[in-house]
Scaffold this motif. Structure first.
Motif, PDB file in Angstrom:
ATOM      1  N   SER A   1       0.811  -1.220   0.000  1.00 41.58           N
ATOM      2  CA  SER A   1       0.000   0.000   0.000  1.00 41.58           C
ATOM      3  C   SER A   1       0.843   1.268   0.000  1.00 41.58           C
ATOM      4  O   SER A   1       0.410   2.306  -0.518  1.00 41.58           O
ATOM      5  CB  SER A   1      -0.942  -0.003   1.210  1.00 41.58           C
ATOM      6  N   VAL A   2       2.041   1.210   0.602  1.00 41.04           N
ATOM      7  CA  VAL A   2       2.880   2.415   0.675  1.00 41.04           C
ATOM      8  C   VAL A   2       4.052   2.355  -0.295  1.00 41.04           C
ATOM      9  O   VAL A   2       4.935   3.213  -0.256  1.00 41.04           O
ATOM     10  CB  VAL A   2       3.418   2.625   2.110  1.00 41.04           C
ATOM     11  N   TYR A   3       4.076   1.344  -1.149  1.00 38.21           N
ATOM     12  CA  TYR A   3       5.209   1.174  -2.064  1.00 38.21           C
ATOM     13  C   TYR A   3       5.408   2.425  -2.907  1.00 38.21           C
ATOM     14  O   TYR A   3       4.476   2.951  -3.527  1.00 38.21           O
ATOM     15  CB  TYR A   3       4.971  -0.033  -2.968  1.00 38.21           C
ATOM     16  N   ASN A   4       6.641   2.915  -2.926  1.00 35.28           N
ATOM     17  CA  ASN A   4       6.987   4.141  -3.644  1.00 35.28           C
ATOM     18  C   ASN A   4       8.127   3.830  -4.608  1.00 35.28           C
ATOM     19  O   ASN A   4       9.279   3.709  -4.186  1.00 35.28           O
ATOM     20  CB  ASN A   4       7.402   5.224  -2.649  1.00 35.28           C
ATOM     21  N   PRO A   5       7.838   3.686  -5.901  1.00 34.20           N
ATOM     22  CA  PRO A   5       8.900   3.351  -6.865  1.00 34.20           C
ATOM     23  C   PRO A   5      10.037   4.367  -6.875  1.00 34.20           C
ATOM     24  O   PRO A   5      11.200   4.001  -7.052  1.00 34.20           O
ATOM     25  CB  PRO A   5       8.163   3.319  -8.207  1.00 34.20           C
ATOM     26  N   ALA A   6       9.704   5.652  -6.677  1.00 32.04           N
ATOM     27  CA  ALA A   6      10.735   6.686  -6.685  1.00 32.04           C
ATOM     28  C   ALA A   6      11.707   6.490  -5.517  1.00 32.04           C
ATOM     29  O   ALA A   6      12.915   6.688  -5.655  1.00 32.04           O
ATOM     30  CB  ALA A   6      10.095   8.063  -6.618  1.00 32.04           C
ATOM     31  N   LEU A   7      11.152   6.085  -4.358  1.00 29.35           N
ATOM     32  CA  LEU A   7      11.999   5.853  -3.189  1.00 29.35           C
ATOM     33  C   LEU A   7      12.939   4.669  -3.423  1.00 29.35           C
ATOM     34  O   LEU A   7      14.126   4.730  -3.093  1.00 29.35           O
ATOM     35  CB  LEU A   7      11.115   5.595  -1.963  1.00 29.35           C
ATOM     36  N   VAL A   8      12.397   3.615  -4.001  1.00 29.25           N
ATOM     37  CA  VAL A   8      13.209   2.432  -4.283  1.00 29.25           C
ATOM     38  C   VAL A   8      14.288   2.760  -5.310  1.00 29.25           C
ATOM     39  O   VAL A   8      15.440   2.344  -5.186  1.00 29.25           O
ATOM     40  CB  VAL A   8      12.318   1.281  -4.779  1.00 29.25           C
ATOM     41  N   GLU A   9      13.925   3.538  -6.326  1.00 34.77           N
ATOM     42  CA  GLU A   9      14.900   3.905  -7.354  1.00 34.77           C
ATOM     43  C   GLU A   9      16.014   4.776  -6.785  1.00 34.77           C
ATOM     44  O   GLU A   9      17.178   4.660  -7.189  1.00 34.77           O
ATOM     45  CB  GLU A   9      14.190   4.635  -8.491  1.00 34.77           C
ATOM     46  N   ARG A  10      15.649   5.621  -5.834  1.00 33.40           N
ATOM     47  CA  ARG A  10      16.638   6.552  -5.281  1.00 33.40           C
ATOM     48  C   ARG A  10      17.559   5.882  -4.270  1.00 33.40           C
ATOM     49  O   ARG A  10      18.772   6.153  -4.253  1.00 33.40           O
ATOM     50  CB  ARG A  10      15.909   7.719  -4.607  1.00 33.40           C
TER      51      ARG A  10
END
Length: 272
Positions: free
Chosen positions: A44-53
């Protein structure tokens, strides 16, 4: 016909013992619900930008953590051998010195030990520069490794001592009756049996080291937890800590399952 010692009765009792009771079912249900809740939260809180960064930084921190624990464990294991023999020695000086070492590092918090080494010994810069050792004590990585090595050596020495003492005295006597020299008897007869006894405690110590390694972030070593702290300070996103917790859990479960497999393989000759 059942054997005279009641084989069928023993099997029935064993089968009954293996069935989970109400408490076991409730515990399994609780952990299943917790796992489902965690998975739902992460999706629910998955953030692709956070993972990429930060994904690559997390991998780098994970590498530092694994390297730190592996190096410290191996060196600590080597150091624990003379300490364990000192604890087993009949010489009062050797036994007292080894006991003092073990009691100090087992009786004080790891965070205090790393502070004493990094900040305490760091105050003797002039003296270390004189003997050419300042390059070591000015580096937080080396200080963290030294602190962990000394800490785990104390615990591993007790594990090894207890495992050696746990081998039946008859094993020594049997080797002596066969004319086997004491040194060969120790390495060929006593030590293999002691290592089987010590396998689980060594695995537990390794797991504790993985969890304790997070402390080295306070002396600016960017391990997994150090990277997580930086990521949170820049994003204020709590899932950065949740992902770190998941990674630590995966490491611990990997060690635990490998230990179970190793134990099954090493004890496959024993009658269960």
């Amino acid at each position: 016909m059942d054997p005279p010692w009641g084989g069928s009765t023993m099997k029935a009792a064993s089968a009954t013992t293996n069935r989970p009771g109400l408490a076991g079912i409730l515990a399994m249900g609780f952990w299943a619900a917790a796992a489902a809740g965690l998975i739902y939260y992460l999706f629910s809180v998955y953030n692709p930008a956070l993972v990429e960064r930060y994904g690559e930084r997390y991998l780098s921190g994970l590498y530092i953590t694994v390297k730190f624990v592996a190096v410290s464990f191996v060196i600590g294991a080597a150091l624990s051998v003379p300490v364990a023999f000192g604890r087993l020695s009949t010489n009062r000086i050797a036994r007292g010195t080894a006991s003092g070492f073990v009691n100090f590092f087992r009786g004080t918090p790891f965070i205090a030990q790393i502070f004493l080494i990094y900040y305490g010994l760091g105050s003797f810069r002039a003296e270390f520069e004189t003997v050419g050792l300042w390059w070591f004590f000015r580096d937080p990585w080396y200080c963290a490794v030294l602190a962990m090595v000394l800490n785990t050596a104390a615990y591993q020495a007790e594990i090894l001592r207890g495992a050696i003492q746990g081998v039946a005295r008859g094993q020594w006597e049997g080797a002596r009756s066969l004319g086997i020299p004491p040194v060969i008897a120790f390495f060929k007869v006593i030590l293999p049996q002691a290592m089987m006894v010590a396998l689980r405690p060594y695995a537990n110590e390794l797991i504790l080291m993985v969890k304790s390694s997070a402390i080295i972030a306070i002396v600016t070593v960017f391990d997994l937890f150090g990277v997580t702290r930086r990521a949170y300070s820049q994003t204020y996103d709590f899932q950065t800590y949740v992902w770190a917790a998941v990674i630590y859990l995966l490491i611990v479960e990997t060690i635990r399952n490998l230990t179970v497999l190793a134990e099954r393989r090493l004890t496959r000759h024993l009658v269960r």
